[in-house]
Design an enzyme around this catalytic site. Sequence first.
Site, PDB file in Angstrom:
ATOM      1  CD  GLU A   1      73.866  -6.366  -9.213  1.00 26.86           C
ATOM      2  OE1 GLU A   1      74.177  -6.339 -10.420  1.00 26.86           O
ATOM      3  OE2 GLU A   1      74.644  -5.971  -8.317  1.00 26.86           O
TER       4      GLU A   1
ATOM      5  CB  CYS B   1      69.223  -9.967 -15.739  1.00 25.71           C
ATOM      6  SG  CYS B   1      69.748 -11.179 -14.543  1.00 25.71           S
TER       7      CYS B   1
HETATM    8  P1  NAD Z   1      61.117  -3.308 -13.702  1.00 24.61           P
HETATM    9  O1  NAD Z   1      62.215  -2.327 -13.577  1.00 24.61           O
HETATM   10  O2  NAD Z   1      59.987  -2.982 -14.598  1.00 24.61           O
HETATM   11  O3  NAD Z   1      60.480  -3.565 -12.255  1.00 24.61           O
HETATM   12  C1  NAD Z   1      61.283  -3.944 -11.165  1.00 24.61           C
HETATM   13  C2  NAD Z   1      60.582  -3.523  -9.891  1.00 24.61           C
HETATM   14  O4  NAD Z   1      60.620  -2.099  -9.785  1.00 24.61           O
HETATM   15  C3  NAD Z   1      59.106  -3.915  -9.834  1.00 24.61           C
HETATM   16  O5  NAD Z   1      58.787  -4.335  -8.531  1.00 24.61           O
HETATM   17  C4  NAD Z   1      58.421  -2.615 -10.182  1.00 24.61           C
HETATM   18  O6  NAD Z   1      57.099  -2.549  -9.707  1.00 24.61           O
HETATM   19  C5  NAD Z   1      59.313  -1.645  -9.457  1.00 24.61           C
HETATM   20  N1  NAD Z   1      59.176  -0.243  -9.842  1.00 24.61           N
HETATM   21  C6  NAD Z   1      58.809   0.273 -11.022  1.00 24.61           C
HETATM   22  N2  NAD Z   1      58.813   1.630 -10.955  1.00 24.61           N
HETATM   23  C7  NAD Z   1      59.203   1.963  -9.702  1.00 24.61           C
HETATM   24  C8  NAD Z   1      59.412   3.181  -9.013  1.00 24.61           C
HETATM   25  N3  NAD Z   1      59.231   4.359  -9.615  1.00 24.61           N
HETATM   26  N4  NAD Z   1      59.799   3.133  -7.732  1.00 24.61           N
HETATM   27  C9  NAD Z   1      59.994   1.952  -7.113  1.00 24.61           C
HETATM   28  N5  NAD Z   1      59.818   0.764  -7.704  1.00 24.61           N
HETATM   29  C10 NAD Z   1      59.425   0.767  -8.983  1.00 24.61           C
HETATM   30  O7  NAD Z   1      61.798  -4.704 -14.085  1.00 24.61           O
HETATM   31  P2  NAD Z   1      61.100  -6.081 -14.456  1.00 24.61           P
HETATM   32  O8  NAD Z   1      60.424  -5.954 -15.783  1.00 24.61           O
HETATM   33  O9  NAD Z   1      60.310  -6.622 -13.304  1.00 24.61           O
HETATM   34  O10 NAD Z   1      62.383  -7.027 -14.598  1.00 24.61           O
HETATM   35  C11 NAD Z   1      63.139  -7.056 -15.762  1.00 24.61           C
HETATM   36  C12 NAD Z   1      64.385  -6.213 -15.637  1.00 24.61           C
HETATM   37  O11 NAD Z   1      65.128  -6.642 -14.490  1.00 24.61           O
HETATM   38  C13 NAD Z   1      65.312  -6.376 -16.814  1.00 24.61           C
HETATM   39  O12 NAD Z   1      65.866  -5.125 -17.156  1.00 24.61           O
HETATM   40  C14 NAD Z   1      66.396  -7.308 -16.282  1.00 24.61           C
HETATM   41  O13 NAD Z   1      67.630  -7.203 -16.941  1.00 24.61           O
HETATM   42  C15 NAD Z   1      66.478  -6.882 -14.852  1.00 24.61           C
HETATM   43  N6  NAD Z   1      67.030  -7.931 -14.000  1.00 24.61           N
HETATM   44  C16 NAD Z   1      68.329  -7.818 -13.605  1.00 24.61           C
HETATM   45  C17 NAD Z   1      68.911  -8.800 -12.822  1.00 24.61           C
HETATM   46  C18 NAD Z   1      70.347  -8.681 -12.387  1.00 24.61           C
HETATM   47  O14 NAD Z   1      70.758  -9.412 -11.488  1.00 24.61           O
HETATM   48  N7  NAD Z   1      71.123  -7.777 -12.969  1.00 24.61           N
HETATM   49  C19 NAD Z   1      68.167  -9.915 -12.430  1.00 24.61           C
HETATM   50  C20 NAD Z   1      66.833  -9.997 -12.849  1.00 24.61           C
HETATM   51  C21 NAD Z   1      66.277  -9.000 -13.622  1.00 24.61           C
END
Ligand code: NAD
Length: 543
Positions: free
Chosen positions: A293, A327
């Site tokens: 998501e 989100c």
């Molecule tokens: P992010 O993508 O920066 O990080 C999410 C996770 O991915 C973190 O744990 C991060 O360390 C990890 N990550 C980063 N690079 C990676 C890689 N190469 N391999 C594996 N893991 C990696 O997101 P964020 O800033 O923590 O959260 C905000 C984002 O999340 C926004 O885009 C928001 O829309 C989305 N979000 C979506 C939902 C939904 O249900 N659709 C819910 C909450 C947040």
Amino acid sequence: MKNTNNIPKPINEPILSYEPGSPEKASLKKRIQELKSNKIEVPLIIGGQEIKSENLSEMYIPHDHQHILGSYHKAGSKEVTMAIEASLSAWKTWSKTSMDERAKVFLKAADLLAGPWRDTINAATMLNMSKNAYQAEIDAACELIDFFRFNAWYAQELAEHQPMYSPEGMKNSLELRPLEGFVFAVSPFNFTSIGGNLPCAPAMMGNVALWKPASSAVYPAYFIMQLLIEAGLPKGVINFIPGSGRDVGPNVISDSNLAGVHFTGSTNVFQGMWKTIGENIANYKSYPRIVGETGGKDFCVAHESADIEVLATAMVRGAFEYQGQKCSAMSRAYIPTSIWGALKENYIDQVNNIKMGDPEDFSNFMNAVIDKSAFDSIAEFIDFAHDSNDAEILTGGKYNDDKGYFIEPTTILTSNPKFRTMCEEIFGPVLTIFLYDPSEWDATLALVDSTSEYALTGCVIGEDKGALLEAKNALTHSAGNFYINDKPTGAVVGQQPFGGGRASGTNDKAGSMFNLVRWVSMRTVKETFEPPKDFRYPFMNEE
Ligand code: NAD
């Protein structure tokens, strides 16, 4: 009421009010002080053991960034290998543990969180994620409790789906086998409940997991691990490996035992993970389940029949609660020119009444954004709008990170429906408004549908039933969660299963049976009681 096994039908956890003089308010405030005055060192938890690495980072308070809550150990490739081994070892027993036994662990976790752990996890969320008491309560307590209880129920419901027929002489059945291997759960910073649910939903179905929480929200995640241990989760079923995504991700994803990814976060990161899986596809023992998501550019389309107060309130709450870092946060609004005069006055008045600051002061509706990098990125969008001829800043527009990462609730009015802040995810307290001619209702709905690559949430506000239906139909694929006369945020487990389509994710609906089905690989069993003993069929008999 019960279903066929012993899991009680859940109801949503009641939200405590934290009103002045309430016992919950006093006890939460006390816990906040205790956590603030007691720095902790968070280890990795692998195979039930606390593991320390060479590499540490600090955990701090976004609204008071000089206040350090403690430090956490970060996983590198050595710890990832340990975690994979520990999970595969735990799999041997956990994958064979009955659904009732597994459910018991998560139901106990729910009771502990509803009771003695509530203050700790709410306080940790308020401190490390800068949520006010209400936002912490609906996320870290209520939603996570609901995930635990409802998933146990949905797992039972799933098990009840059996083949329609077992003709005489045979028995047909479907077994819910856990996936063969481990699930990689990667969580975002913005919801404590999502952090808990990403490893626990697969674990409910008998899987083992490696959980990498977001670096800016390790603190509440660590307390959830402690809660799960107290609830009796066996060692190695969930292995806690905070660390940099770039370091941890590729090491985990390239392992041949990867059986699934349960991700929530940004679209870019998810697409990168999917690519890496694609590159490794021939190396896996089974095809990994990929559930993600991701981002959103969530809309509000108002019809000229809208009630002004309903619309203004949906805009303020939808766009600015938790500083727009949901989100599902409303970030683009389409308003008919015919109601703009009245709406503008009411809306600006409401925004000007928003108080922002430390969540310990309960009168603050808004708090800080999560970190320096989010602060800089949001500020850049605001500056862009400020310098543009296509846009005017209606509210806010100022930001300051001297003490905490504070950004005013900012409203941009644009004359360009494809203005950058109408299209790109900002993930901060910024709402952009475009005014349309009410005679262009159909064209406006087409514009809403085609403006963004995302399709997570959206809402329509109006009193005209026919217009609401037109919007619902025209926007069928524009949002996975669609709201009529409500803000586009605040989905509740058991009420509005959550997820979006297009670039917003695989839409596997967290908090529903449809998510759980991704974490099992079914086996069909046909048992024949009186098997044939002669290869010849009746049609072969010539008279
Ligand atoms: P992010 O993508 O920066 O990080 C999410 C996770 O991915 C973190 O744990 C991060 O360390 C990890 N990550 C980063 N690079 C990676 C890689 N190469 N391999 C594996 N893991 C990696 O997101 P964020 O800033 O923590 O959260 C905000 C984002 O999340 C926004 O885009 C928001 O829309 C989305 N979000 C979506 C939902 C939904 O249900 N659709 C819910 C909450 C947040």
